[in-house]
Design a protein around this motif. Structure first.
Motif, PDB file in Angstrom:
ATOM      1  N   ARG A 162      43.872  45.168  36.940  1.00 16.63           N
ATOM      2  CA  ARG A 162      44.774  44.648  37.967  1.00 16.63           C
ATOM      3  C   ARG A 162      44.028  43.740  38.936  1.00 16.63           C
ATOM      4  N   ARG A 163      44.722  42.710  39.375  1.00 12.34           N
ATOM      5  CA  ARG A 163      44.119  41.748  40.307  1.00 12.34           C
ATOM      6  C   ARG A 163      43.740  42.411  41.623  1.00 12.34           C
ATOM      7  N   VAL A 206      40.239  42.194  43.837  1.00  9.30           N
ATOM      8  CA  VAL A 206      40.209  41.721  45.218  1.00  9.30           C
ATOM      9  C   VAL A 206      39.523  42.765  46.100  1.00  9.30           C
ATOM     10  N   LEU A 217      35.572  38.210  41.952  1.00 11.43           N
ATOM     11  CA  LEU A 217      36.954  37.750  42.021  1.00 11.43           C
ATOM     12  C   LEU A 217      37.255  36.740  40.925  1.00 11.43           C
ATOM     13  N   TRP A 225      38.243  37.966  37.213  1.00 17.31           N
ATOM     14  CA  TRP A 225      39.596  38.373  36.847  1.00 17.31           C
ATOM     15  C   TRP A 225      40.381  37.210  36.248  1.00 17.31           C
ATOM     16  N   TYR A 226      40.142  35.986  36.739  1.00 12.74           N
ATOM     17  CA  TYR A 226      40.847  34.817  36.226  1.00 12.74           C
ATOM     18  C   TYR A 226      40.147  34.241  35.006  1.00 12.74           C
TER      19      TYR A 226
END
Length: 404
Positions: free
Chosen positions: A24-25, A29, A65, A68-69
């Protein structure tokens, strides 16, 4: 460029059945924020960094961070940042910044390596692990730390990264195994549904083949004045071919049924039976309105059976997933052929819908595809659900002169 393109295309995989990323993003974060705070607090208190401490903390947290992308971009950024800040620490003479086994640096590396292992094939993960340990380890060797402390720190650091890789790869393997099982189950269900459709179509075709055989056998006796010898031989050949086709179809049907399934002898339903079907659904508590016309030309028995089964399955779905919802069944001429529409409003009692396997929609889609038609199913703007099937006239038109 092919390999680089594949590496750039790596993304965090989706969880089977949900369509949402496995990781999960929000988790990333929070992890990036934790790394940023911990690094900033530790580096601000260290000597020689001053204002660069905040910049260094941002650089360490950024790859977490980014992973995740773009997992591989996050990994590359992590390696570059570690080497860059390690060299900076050596130049500034700081004993705090450049030790990769310290918790404030290891947290970021652990998270990134976990995502790389979760998202990438094993060969990519192994390469990333090797490059990370070689590049960062080379900088760590220049720290000037005594040999025993350097050996213990490097060992703990490599083991921590290895744990991250093993955990990520294990979760990736579990996900792929789940996908394979789901794919095999879906394939098996599809084959079972196609076998059931084939059995029903066999029953329809077998009936008409039987009619052909009987008519061919009795024609010489029904025609006034009798028939010539050549015509009689022709009728006999037609009768023999029809009977042979029936035998072949029965053998095929036996293979489709399997040894454990008994043969069914009742006639297959058609559009003429929709009234009884709708009435049974009304007794189940679903208010159903019908608009069933008399299609021209008349649909063939196969198309009539297909239309009946579509309405039957659609109404069954309404009973299961939208109990009490007002439903409309429309059957008649369409722009391209025989049109079947079943549309329901939202359930009268919210929260009573049952979970389904999706086999009903699969069966309807397969039936329509067998006749070369079109099928759509989806939610309506009002919150209900609609099923629509178009059976082309080329497939459903009865032959001239009536049934065979």
């Amino acid at each position: 460029m092919g390999v680089l393109g594949r590496l750039r295309g790596i993304r965090v995989p989706d969880s089977p059945g949900t369509g949402r990323p496995v990781a999960r993003r929000g988790t990333f974060v929070a992890a990036a924020g934790a790394v940023l705070v911990v690094d900033a607090l530790m580096l601000v208190t260290g000597p020689d960094f001053g204002a660069l401490a905040v910049v260094a903390a941002v650089l360490l947290a950024g790859p977490v961070l980014l992973a995740w992308y773009r997992p591989m971009a996050g990994w590359a950024a992590m390696v570059v940042v570690q080497v860059l800040l390690g060299g900076m620490g050596i130049v500034l003479g700081s004993p705090l910044m450049v030790q990769p086994w310290l918790i404030h640096q290891l947290l970021a590396q652990f998270a990134v390596m976990y995502v790389v292992a979760l998202s990438s094939p094993l060969w990519v993960t192994a390469g990333a692990f090797a490059v990370t340990t070689a590049a960062v380890g080379a900088v760590a060797a220049l720290l000037g730390v005594d040999g025993q402390r350097l050996a213990m720190g490097m060992l703990s650091w490599v083991l921590a990264l290895l744990v991250a890789v093993v955990l990520g790869h294990a979760r990736r393997a579990m996900r792929l195994s789940t996908l394979r099982v789901a794919e095999e189950l879906g394939r098996r269900r599809l084959l079972e549904e196609r076998s059931r459709i084939a059995r029903e179509l066999h029953d329809v075709v077998a009936h008409h083949m039987s009619v052909i055989a009987v008519q061919a056998a009795s024609a010489p006796y029904r025609i006034e004045g009798g028939v010539g010898e050549a015509a009689a031989r022709e009728f006999a050949a037609i009768n023999a071919a029809a009977r042979e086709s029936l035998r072949d179809m029965r053998h095929l049907l036996g293979a489709l049924r399997g040894s454990g399934e008994a043969a069914r002898t009742e006639p297959q339903p058609s559009l003429a039976d929709l009234g009884r079907l709708v009435e049974s659904v009304r007794r189940a508590g679903v208010p159903v309105e019908t608009a069933i016309g008399d299609p021209v030309p008349s649909p063939s028995p196969v198309a009539s059976l297909t239309a009946y089964r579509i309405v039957q399955e659609a109404l069954s779905n309404v009973v299961r997933h939208a109990p009490g919802a007002r439903t409309t069944v429309t059957v008649g001429d369409g722009a391209g052929g025989l049109t079947v529409i079943v549309e329901n409003e939202p359930p009268a009692r919210p929260g009573t819908a049952a979970d389904g396997s999706g086999l009903g929609l699969i069966g309807m889609r397969e039936r329509v595809a067998a006749l070369g038609g079109g099928f759509t199913a989806g939610a309506t703007e009002g919150g209900g659900f609609a099923v629509r099937a178009e059976l082309p006239w080329e497939s459903v038109a009865a032959p001239p002169g009536g049934d065979a």
